[in-house]
Scaffold this motif. Structure first.
Motif, PDB file in Angstrom:
ATOM      1  N   UNK A  51      21.153  -7.896 -19.078  1.00 43.82           N
ATOM      2  CA  UNK A  51      22.137  -9.016 -19.178  1.00 43.82           C
ATOM      3  C   UNK A  51      21.310 -10.316 -18.980  1.00 43.82           C
ATOM      4  N   UNK A  52      20.438 -10.079 -18.052  1.00 43.95           N
ATOM      5  CA  UNK A  52      19.607 -11.533 -17.662  1.00 43.95           C
ATOM      6  C   UNK A  52      18.504 -11.786 -18.533  1.00 43.95           C
ATOM      7  N   UNK A  53      18.103 -11.071 -19.561  1.00 42.05           N
ATOM      8  CA  UNK A  53      17.027 -11.133 -20.462  1.00 42.05           C
ATOM      9  C   UNK A  53      15.894 -10.552 -20.220  1.00 42.05           C
ATOM     10  N   UNK A  54      15.945  -9.711 -19.341  1.00 41.37           N
ATOM     11  CA  UNK A  54      14.628  -8.944 -18.753  1.00 41.37           C
ATOM     12  C   UNK A  54      14.746  -7.413 -19.324  1.00 41.37           C
ATOM     13  N   UNK A  55      14.469  -7.608 -20.644  1.00 39.97           N
ATOM     14  CA  UNK A  55      14.749  -6.181 -21.530  1.00 39.97           C
ATOM     15  C   UNK A  55      13.769  -5.172 -21.449  1.00 39.97           C
ATOM     16  N   UNK A  56      12.330  -5.623 -21.109  1.00 41.17           N
ATOM     17  CA  UNK A  56      11.468  -4.623 -20.908  1.00 41.17           C
ATOM     18  C   UNK A  56      11.815  -3.764 -19.576  1.00 41.17           C
ATOM     19  N   UNK A  57      12.231  -4.466 -18.301  1.00 40.49           N
ATOM     20  CA  UNK A  57      12.641  -3.728 -17.332  1.00 40.49           C
ATOM     21  C   UNK A  57      13.737  -2.937 -17.621  1.00 40.49           C
ATOM     22  N   UNK A  58      14.808  -3.508 -18.338  1.00 39.76           N
ATOM     23  CA  UNK A  58      15.938  -2.716 -18.600  1.00 39.76           C
ATOM     24  C   UNK A  58      15.865  -1.571 -19.386  1.00 39.76           C
ATOM     25  N   UNK A  59      14.736  -1.533 -20.200  1.00 38.14           N
ATOM     26  CA  UNK A  59      14.209  -0.255 -21.148  1.00 38.14           C
ATOM     27  C   UNK A  59      13.806   0.695 -20.048  1.00 38.14           C
ATOM     28  N   UNK A  60      12.796   0.281 -19.307  1.00 39.77           N
ATOM     29  CA  UNK A  60      12.145   1.135 -18.110  1.00 39.77           C
ATOM     30  C   UNK A  60      13.170   1.641 -17.303  1.00 39.77           C
ATOM     31  N   UNK A  61      14.208   0.987 -16.804  1.00 38.74           N
ATOM     32  CA  UNK A  61      15.308   1.592 -15.830  1.00 38.74           C
ATOM     33  C   UNK A  61      16.065   2.380 -16.772  1.00 38.74           C
ATOM     34  N   UNK A  62      16.347   2.151 -17.638  1.00 36.74           N
ATOM     35  CA  UNK A  62      17.145   3.032 -18.459  1.00 36.74           C
ATOM     36  C   UNK A  62      16.604   4.397 -18.646  1.00 36.74           C
ATOM     37  N   UNK A  63      15.290   4.294 -19.119  1.00 37.99           N
ATOM     38  CA  UNK A  63      14.804   5.627 -19.317  1.00 37.99           C
ATOM     39  C   UNK A  63      14.126   6.389 -17.968  1.00 37.99           C
ATOM     40  N   UNK A  64      14.252   5.787 -16.781  1.00 38.43           N
ATOM     41  CA  UNK A  64      13.717   6.452 -15.754  1.00 38.43           C
ATOM     42  C   UNK A  64      15.021   6.651 -14.651  1.00 38.43           C
TER      43      UNK A  64
END
Length: 94
Positions: A51-64
């Protein structure tokens, strides 16, 4: 972070420059970010980062799973303390 208007160094969590009165805050809603972070405990971790544009961290959080839940808790504390930042480095505090 430095004020782009006057160059004064801003303190962590400071949203208004004391020298030139410029306001620095993210345009994203803090309530929405907090809601999406809490939803992360239900299995959809990282939505608040997308939502805040930090998509790399979003992908990492989604996968882990939010870095096994610890990262989600840390982000929730940062949101409550108004120190969670968007992709531009501005605090999400409104």
């Amino acid at each position: 972070m430095f004020c782009p208007n006057c160059g004064r160094e801003l303190e962590p969590g400071e949203n208004v420059c004391r020298a030139c009165s410029a306001v620095y805050a993210s345009p994203y809603s803090r309530d929405t970010v907090m809601f999406l972070c809490v939803v992360g405990f239900l299995g959809l971790s990282g939505l608040h980062r997308f939502y805040v544009g930090r998509w790399k961290g979003g992908v990492l959080f989604l996968l882990t799973g939010g870095l096994f839940g610890i990262g989600t808790i840390i982000d929730l504390v940062k949101i409550c303390k108004r120190t969670f930042e968007d992709d531009d480095g501005l605090p999400v505090c409104s």
